[in-house]
Design an enzyme around this catalytic site. Structure first.
Site, PDB file in Angstrom:
ATOM      1  CE  LYS A   1      -3.989   2.037   2.179  1.00  0.00           C
ATOM      2  NZ  LYS A   1      -4.586   1.661   3.760  1.00  0.00           N
TER       3      LYS A   1
ATOM      4  CB  SER B   1      -8.585   3.345   2.560  1.00  0.00           C
ATOM      5  OG  SER B   1      -7.284   3.445   3.752  1.00  0.00           O
TER       6      SER B   1
ATOM      7  CB  SER C   1      -8.602   0.580   5.559  1.00  0.00           C
ATOM      8  OG  SER C   1      -9.522   2.091   5.943  1.00  0.00           O
TER       9      SER C   1
END
Length: 482
Positions: free
Chosen positions: A71, A146, A170
């Site tokens: 990420k 996210s 997330s």
């Protein structure tokens, strides 16, 4: 030997050990997978060149040859760390996050940067400044957020594992929407050093993979004591979370189904049905199952809304055009430079959360909002503590409904915020949750549920989840066309 799509970490390690395939062939395969399919899914912001991937990893590590996607809010030295924001579009990390350092030492091949909601603020990966990641099961729908890029890449078989971060769900929510396994560890189990902060008291790096075993394999590498993060659980250096994965439930295991979560208003009947079937699997395997209530769950989303935005306002104050990141060089005054830099650098969602955060901690309002939220936080933690006196683990939905269409909540921001309803309580309490696929909707979209445990119960959660996967086949189903 050719590699089949959707091969697991465990299978890749076995192939490498038998010398049936080389690390170079594996890397070529996955780089090619991104070239073929990521134009559709848009899971990655960048895939690195082969030479630099190999150079960054310890070629004697026991995970050498196994690629993963990171990420884009987790620092990798010499790589861009944009947090999917114009503010940091050209920011290059000068050091490795502790999790990245440990993965490189293990030999893992860090293949690229995953797309995400800007500064991890969102539940759909629609707030990224650069692209919208699609759900591989239906590209008209979101992958969750996210950590949507991390989840979608694993779901599409573009990598066997990925790292995300979890502030209010997330990792858990996109794992559920994409039909994969996601762990939100105990707060402080994985170092936050090198993770760009959103809500410092709840942020945690998590792992996504197709199977519980693979997930446990990666967490075993990144978890453990780190002197660079003072908020860590100072309990051990390393631990092998795969060691106890026998495929059988622990004896006398007690599982509590959270009645006011599974039966909450707005939960899709298909979600309820899938979780009820998962419960029957546990009962058949020998678990004692009971129904319990968590009264404070109804207040978790509002509490998270206030506390996370307050911390976001503080953490993102550093992005002002002075020290690093975007800067408006045409501004004539310092205050103009501040204002225009932050307006142009942040997207609408991030600006909104900063404004709310500053409001709830401002003079005259902090008592009404922030201080009251901290009081409710203590009640939430006490609620979980009491629950775990009677059960060993809890079952809670990962999401209220299958993946929604892009733009579904553009005119209803409250409903978007409530996508964290079933996940944020665990962040507030600091306890771990393991999201697993447990069914498919009538529209052929994944359904997930969470197994939740007390502090530092990751080993138990993995045992329960692995046993579940030995009795079900949901984790073996893959989207078509990849």
């Amino acid at each position: 030997m050719s590699i089949r799509p959707f091969v697991t970490v465990r299978e890749l390690e076995e192939l490498l050990a038998k010398k049936e395939i080389t690390h170079s062939e594996i890397l070529d395969f996955y780089i090619r997978r991104f070239e073929l399919f990521d134009g559709v899914v848009d899971s990655a912001l960048e895939i690195f060149d082969k030479e630099s991937i190999l150079k960054a990893s310890n070629q004697r590590g026991n995970l050498f040859g196994v690629p993963g996607l990171i990420k884009d809010n987790i620092c990798q030295e010499g790589r861009t760390a944009s947090c999917a924001s114009k503010m940091l579009e050209n920011f290059v990390a000068t050091y490795d996050a502790t999790a990245i350092e440990r993965l490189k030492k293990s030999g893992a091949l860090l293949i690229g940067r995953a797309n995400m909601d800007e500064f991890a603020m969102g539940s759909s990966t629609e707030t990224s400044a650069f692209k919208k990641t699609k759900n591989p099961w239906d590209i008209s729908r979101v992958p969750g957020g996210s950590s949507g890029g991390s989840a979608a890449a694993v779901a599409a078989g573009l990598v066997p594992w990925s790292l995300g971060s979890d502030t209010g769900g997330s990792v858990s929510q996109p794992a559920g929407l994409c039909g994969i396994v996601g762990i939100k560890p105990t707060y402080g189990l994985v170092s936050r050093y090198g993770l760009v902060a959103y809500g410092s008291s709840v942020d945690q790096i998590g792992v996504m993979a197709r199977t519980v075993y693979d997930n446990a394999r990666i967490l075993s590498i990144i978890a453990g004591r780190d002197t660079k993060d003072a908020s860590m659980q100072q309990v051990f250096d390393t631990k092998d979370y795969t060691a106890q994965l026998t495929g059988v439930l622990p004896k006398n295991i007690r599982i509590g189904v959270v009645r006011n979560a599974v039966g909450a208003d707005g939960v899709s009947p298909e979600i309820v049905s899938a979780i009820e079937e998962a419960v029957r699997v546990f009962e058949k395997a020998g678990a004692t199952v009971s129904q319990i209530d968590l009264p404070t769950l109804d207040y978790a989303a509002a509490t998270y809304f206030i506390l996370s935005r307050a911390e976001a306002a503080s953490n993102l104050a550093r992005f002002d055009g002075v020290r690093y990141g975007l800067r408006n060089k045409k501004a004539h005054t310092l205050s103009d430079m501040y204002a225009t830099t932050r307006h142009d650098g942040f997207g609408d969602e991030v600006r909104s959360r900063i404004l709310v955060g500053n409001y709830v901690i401002s003079v005259g309002h902090s008592g009404e909002f922030y201080n009251n939220a901290k009081k409710v936080l203590r009640l939430i933690r006490a609620d979980f503590k009491q629950a775990f006196e009677n059960v060993d683990a809890l079952i809670i939905p990962s999401h209220p409904a299958p993946a929604f269409k892009f733009g579904a909540f553009d005119d209803d921001k409250l409903q978007m915020d409530l996508q964290d309803y079933f996940t944020c309580a665990m962040n507030l309490a600091g306890i771990p949750s393991l999201s697993l696929p447990c069914g498919m909707s009538s529209g052929k979209l994944p359904i997930g549920f969470q197994i939740v445990g007390p502090h530092l119960s990751e080993e138990l959660l993995y045992q329960i989840g692995h046993a579940y996967q030995q009795e079900t086949a949901w984790h073996t189903i893959v989207p078509e066309g990849y």
